[in-house]
Scaffold this motif. Structure first.
Motif, short mmCIF file in Angstrom:
data_model
loop_
_atom_site.label_atom_id
_atom_site.label_comp_id
_atom_site.label_asym_id
_atom_site.label_seq_id
_atom_site.Cartn_x
_atom_site.Cartn_y
_atom_site.Cartn_z
N ILE A 242 1.40 1.47 -6.81
CA ILE A 242 0.17 2.03 -6.27
C ILE A 242 -0.49 2.93 -7.29
O ILE A 242 0.14 3.84 -7.83
N PHE B 75 -4.80 6.14 -3.62
CA PHE B 75 -5.16 5.89 -2.23
C PHE B 75 -6.61 6.27 -1.98
O PHE B 75 -7.06 7.32 -2.41
N MET C 283 -5.25 7.28 3.86
CA MET C 283 -3.94 7.01 4.44
C MET C 283 -3.85 7.76 5.75
O MET C 283 -4.15 8.96 5.80
N GLN D 115 -9.17 10.26 0.29
CA GLN D 115 -8.82 10.62 -1.08
C GLN D 115 -9.41 11.97 -1.47
O GLN D 115 -8.80 12.73 -2.22
N ASN E 76 4.22 9.57 -1.99
CA ASN E 76 3.39 8.54 -1.37
C ASN E 76 3.72 8.40 0.12
O ASN E 76 3.84 7.29 0.64
N ALA F 93 -3.10 2.26 5.24
CA ALA F 93 -3.52 2.78 3.95
C ALA F 93 -4.51 1.84 3.29
O ALA F 93 -4.37 0.61 3.37
N LEU G 182 -5.78 1.27 -0.50
CA LEU G 182 -5.29 1.69 -1.80
C LEU G 182 -5.63 0.73 -2.91
O LEU G 182 -6.00 -0.43 -2.68
#
Length: 126
Positions: free
Chosen positions: A28, A31, A34, A53, A76, A97, A99
Motif C-alpha cells: 500500500i 490511503f 479508511m 487522507q 495500516n 478502504a 487506497l
C-alpha cells in the motif's frame, strides 16, 4: 495482494463498549480513506465513520458522540471504538478502504483500489 482483516466483533450488553480493528496488508502506498460501514437486518448499508487522507473524520448522526474512529498509520490499521451501545447498533460491520498500491514489478507505478473486509457481526443484546 491487498487485504483487510477485521476483528473485535461479538456480543455485548446494552450500554457496553466494543472495539473493532481492521488491519490492511499489502504493498500500500497511501490511503485516500479508511473507515467503517454497517448493515443491519432488513436495512441498507450505511456509513458509520471514515477517516480521509486529509485527516477529517465523518460520522453517522446516529453514532456521533458514542463512536470514535481512529487510525494507526504505522500499522495500516483503523479502529472503531463503540461506546454506549444500543440494540439498534446490531449489524454486520464492514471495514472499507480506498487506497493506492504498488506491485513488485513496478513499485513506482500506483494503482487505485477500493477494498472491503469480510464483515464482522456486532450484536447488542441482554
Amino acid at each position: 495482494q491487498v487485504q483487510l482483516v477485521e476483528s473485535g466483533g461479538g456480543l455485548v450488553q446494552p450500554g457496553g463498549s466494543l472495539r473493532l480493528s481492521c488491519a490492511a496488508s499489502g504493498s500500500i502506498f497511501s490511503f485516500n480513506a479508511m473507515g467503517w460501514y454497517r448493515q443491519a437486518p432488513g436495512k441498507e448499508r450505511e456509513l458509520v465513520a471514515t477517516i480521509r487522507q486529509v485527516g477529517s473524520t465523518d460520522y453517522a448522526h446516529s453514532v456521533e458522540g458514542r463512536f470514535t474512529n481512529s487510525r494507526d498509520n504505522a500499522k495500516n490499521t483503523t479502529y472503531l471504538q463503540m461506546n454506549s451501545l444500543t440494540p439498534e447498533d446490531t449489524a454486520v460491520y464492514y471495514c472499507n478502504a480506498d487506497l493506492w498500491y504498488t506491485t513488485p514489478t513496478s513499485p513506482s507505478s500506483y494503482r487505485y483500489l477500493e477494498v472491503w473486509g469480510q464483515g464482522t457481526l456486532v450484536t447488542v443484546s441482554s
